[in-house]
Design a protein around this motif. Structure first.
Motif, short mmCIF file in Angstrom:
data_model
loop_
_atom_site.label_atom_id
_atom_site.label_comp_id
_atom_site.label_asym_id
_atom_site.label_seq_id
_atom_site.Cartn_x
_atom_site.Cartn_y
_atom_site.Cartn_z
N THR A 120 15.27 -97.63 26.87
CA THR A 120 16.56 -97.48 27.60
C THR A 120 17.27 -98.74 27.68
O THR A 120 16.96 -99.58 28.55
N SER A 123 16.93 -91.81 32.97
CA SER A 123 16.31 -93.43 32.20
C SER A 123 15.24 -93.05 31.25
O SER A 123 14.91 -94.10 30.40
N GLU A 124 14.46 -92.15 31.48
CA GLU A 124 13.47 -92.08 30.66
C GLU A 124 13.57 -91.51 29.21
O GLU A 124 12.86 -91.48 28.30
N ASP A 131 16.24 -92.15 37.77
CA ASP A 131 14.75 -92.18 37.32
C ASP A 131 14.38 -91.23 36.21
O ASP A 131 13.91 -91.67 35.14
N SER A 132 14.88 -90.01 36.28
CA SER A 132 14.49 -89.03 35.38
C SER A 132 15.27 -89.30 34.05
O SER A 132 14.76 -89.15 32.59
#
Length: 297
Positions: free
Chosen positions: A2, A257-258, A254-255
């Protein structure tokens, strides 16, 4: 991997270009000036205004600041705006929102002369934006456009979803994305608190602009693989830090960007661009008012 969109770096480039424009104006005998007006004792508003004044100093724009007692009558604010409208050394006027409850916000927005409305909130400037003939684009949506361009993220033909319908971000963002112009030509959906099947709509988007004002409202499970995610939100949430809080966006970073192909962080993403585009608009206003061509970045 990303790609993290660096708003600080893009904003620095914008400020450098604005500084060059200030030199062009100065050579023509024009010193651009930005007046900020604060009628609030809110610490966050005081901080925002202070940052904007520092930004002006950095690029050579003359800064003027007026503070009005929050308990003063609304007429004092209106008269202050009238005075600033008449001043030749003031190119742009920014009234820091929110204003006290006894002051009518719509009257404030209409009071600022359209040619000095560097926020782009006056009805005349809103109408020109919608008509595709913008005098000033609102700072945050314009900053988002600049970020997308800086990272070569194609809007033409893309499916875009704007989450939020505020007058400041959501509505003008959608208008910019659908314009038949560079940075536009996207097929754009505006979602909000009454939207049905929000996850389905967000999940179909190539570009997601989150501006709902709700921490972590958009998460990775809602996104299409490789989507570009622009997080406009700035929210304070309790945290075990020295200040007792931390700043987070409307996206669960956090989620998201995955899954995302590119994403803006909070802080350091859209925020610096909003401030940079205010300088951009102030310099543009000065050029228009004095008929001086400036090569805006």
């Amino acid at each position: 991997m990303t790609e993290v969109i660096d708003g600080e770096a893009v904003a620095a480039a914008i400020r450098s270009g604005v500084s060059d424009c200030v030199e062009t104006l100065t050579a023509s005998g024009v010193r651009p000036g930005l007046a900020t007006v604060l009628m609030s004792d809110d610490p966050a508003s005081e901080t925002y205004v202070s940052m904007k004044q520092r930004d002006c100093e950095e690029v050579g724009i003359e800064g003027f600041h007026v503070e009005i007692d929050p308990d003063a009558p609304a007429s004092e604010l209106y008269d202050t705006i009238d005075d600033l409208n008449d001043r030749e050394d003031v190119s742009g006027i920014l009234v820091q929102l929110p204003v006290p409850d006894h002051v009518d916000k719509r009257t404030v927005l209409r009071r600022v002369a359209p040619e000095k409305d560097v926020d782009g909130f006056h009805p005349e400037n809103v109408g020109r934006l919608v008509a595709g003939d913008a005098r000033f684009k609102p700072c945050t949506p314009h900053g988002v456009q600049k970020l997308l361009d800086a990272y070569d993220i194609e809007t033409e033909g893309a499916d875009a979803v704007v989450v939020g319908r505020s007058d400041i971000v959501g509505k003008p963002m959608a208008n910019l994305l659908i314009q038949k112009a560079p940075g536009g030509n996207a097929t754009t959906t505006v979602c909000h608190s009454r939207t049905r099947n929000l996850e389905e709509k967000v999940g179909s988007a190539d570009i997601v602009v989150a501006a709902a004002g709700i921490p972590g409202f958009v998460d990775g499970s809602m996104l299409k693989e490789g989507a570009t995610v622009i997080d406009v939100g700035i929210n304070k949430v309790d945290a075990d830090t020295e200040k007792g809080y931390e700043l987070v966006g409307d996206v669960d970073y956090d989620s998201a960007s995955e899954v995302a192909g590119a994403i803006t962080p909070v802080p350091g993403g859209v925020g610096p661009m909003t401030r940079a585009m205010l300088l951009y608009n102030t310099v543009k206003a000065a050029g228009l008012q004095h008929d001086v061509d400036v090569d805006l970045p």
